[in-house]
Scaffold this motif. Sequence first.
Motif, PDB file in Angstrom:
ATOM      1  N   ILE A 157       0.842  -1.204   0.000  1.00 25.35           N
ATOM      2  CA  ILE A 157       0.000   0.000   0.000  1.00 25.35           C
ATOM      3  C   ILE A 157       0.876   1.253   0.000  1.00 25.35           C
ATOM      4  N   LEU A 158       1.947   1.201   0.777  1.00 25.66           N
ATOM      5  CA  LEU A 158       2.879   2.333   0.846  1.00 25.66           C
ATOM      6  C   LEU A 158       3.481   2.608  -0.538  1.00 25.66           C
ATOM      7  N   ALA A 159       3.879   1.524  -1.228  1.00 24.36           N
ATOM      8  CA  ALA A 159       4.473   1.694  -2.564  1.00 24.36           C
ATOM      9  C   ALA A 159       3.444   2.296  -3.520  1.00 24.36           C
ATOM     10  N   TRP A 184      -6.320   5.537  -0.351  1.00 24.35           N
ATOM     11  CA  TRP A 184      -5.011   4.969   0.017  1.00 24.35           C
ATOM     12  C   TRP A 184      -4.642   5.349   1.443  1.00 24.35           C
ATOM     13  N   ASN A 185      -4.959   6.603   1.810  1.00 23.36           N
ATOM     14  CA  ASN A 185      -4.644   7.043   3.180  1.00 23.36           C
ATOM     15  C   ASN A 185      -5.328   6.137   4.199  1.00 23.36           C
ATOM     16  N   GLU A 186      -6.592   5.852   3.931  1.00 18.28           N
ATOM     17  CA  GLU A 186      -7.336   5.032   4.902  1.00 18.28           C
ATOM     18  C   GLU A 186      -6.758   3.625   5.009  1.00 18.28           C
ATOM     19  N   SER A 187      -6.427   3.019   3.838  1.00 17.88           N
ATOM     20  CA  SER A 187      -5.851   1.663   3.890  1.00 17.88           C
ATOM     21  C   SER A 187      -4.518   1.684   4.629  1.00 17.88           C
ATOM     22  N   LEU A 188      -3.713   2.711   4.311  1.00 16.32           N
ATOM     23  CA  LEU A 188      -2.390   2.796   4.946  1.00 16.32           C
ATOM     24  C   LEU A 188      -2.531   2.924   6.463  1.00 16.32           C
TER      25      LEU A 188
END
Length: 403
Positions: A157-159, A184-188
């Motif tokens: 997710i970070l990548a 993406w912020n939420e998943s991270l």
Amino acid sequence: MFIKTLELINYRNYPAIRLAFSSHLILLLGKNGAGKTNLLESVYFIANGKSHKIIPCGDLIKWGSPYSVIRSVMDIEGKENLVEHQIEPGGKIKMRFNKIFLKNRQTVYKKMPVVIFSPDDLRIIKSSPVFRREFLDDILSKLSPDFYNFKLKYQKILAQRNSLLKGMDAGSYNYGRKETMDAWNESLVEKGTRIISERLRLLKILKDNFLKYMGYFFSGISFDIFYVFSWAGTDSAGENGSAEQDNASESGYISDRESGPDDFEKADDGHIYDVFLSNLILKMKKDIITKNTSIGPHRDDIVITLNGKDIRYFGSQGQQRISSICLRLAELEVLKNNIDKKPILLLDDVLSELDIERKSLLLELIGNDFQTFITAANYEYIKDIKLGKCEKYIIENNEFRLL
Ligand SMILES: Nc1ncnc2c1ncn2[C@@H]1O[C@H](COP(=O)(O)OP(=O)(O)OP(=O)(O)O)[C@@H](O)[C@H]1O
Ligand SMILES: [Mg+2]
């Protein structure tokens, strides 16, 4: 648990060796460059599927050889198990456990706890935060293979978030990609919160043991160890390497204990989630400019203090060395209490730097309950200490001679 036989083919300096060990203390003596560390590394490899050094697996193949084999009979809870690894060029590993090829190897590694005390451990104390994070994450992966898989998901997710940042400018966050970035912020944050809370739980247990051991080695000095969040410090760059300077703990003098981790040790996951997310959003503009995610567990750190000051800058060489040993002793304690198998201990050249009193103390703390491998380049380093029943080998010309 203990290792009964070890066979290496084209592993590092060894073209072919086959050894049988007792379940107690094994002393490996040999000159510099004889192959002592390589042998301990191979034992570590059997139990972890990787070297204790942060290197590509392909480097383990003997130079000029097509592949490498490490084969071992391990006694796990009184049952013999054949563990075989083949390392191929490019570092691909094939593993067989009792002749069956395994795709998901993590569950097997959980069965085989090994703790290595290595000169490289000084990096945990002195070098970049990546080594301190790896120290925690390696133990967590041993306690739960699930953690390892979970961390891989976080890294993916970070990548993906970083690659989205690469295609953005400050305008595109507001007009177009905001929704994608928010997702993406939420998943991270969701995955990252679990990593942080598992690390905090582990550090709490490690801390009690670490401070107890440091107290044995040094009386009259107050030590502390705590977690530092990426959002607690100043800004800098890098998330995975040697040139890294992380956000969290750049300054030598730690003064800001009020906003330190103790509040978070008591905090629930919901609180960590909220603080993580709000700091990630706060750093959005900066992340778009640097094209990198500056907030998250991949930027956190651990700090050890000695009388309130960072041991990296104010500790003596011996204090730094012994704190790395006490971290390993704390790890041993955690593994002993949480995995119902006796770990194997590997002490690579650790005794040479300690004075006689501390050498004896270390061996006393380790006890003689485990199969323990100790290496020394010079017999003088160990001749003063009482070792009890042990097997002594001399390594010369890539061969082992029993003394
Ligand atoms: N892939 C490889 N193929 C062949 N030889 C290698 C490989 N990797 C390392 N070596 C060599 O293996 C030898 C033994 O290294 P090792 O680190 O095990 O020595 P050591 O006995 O621990 O020495 P010291 O006492 O200095 O720590 C070194 O000469 C090293 O260059
Ligand atoms: Mg060595």
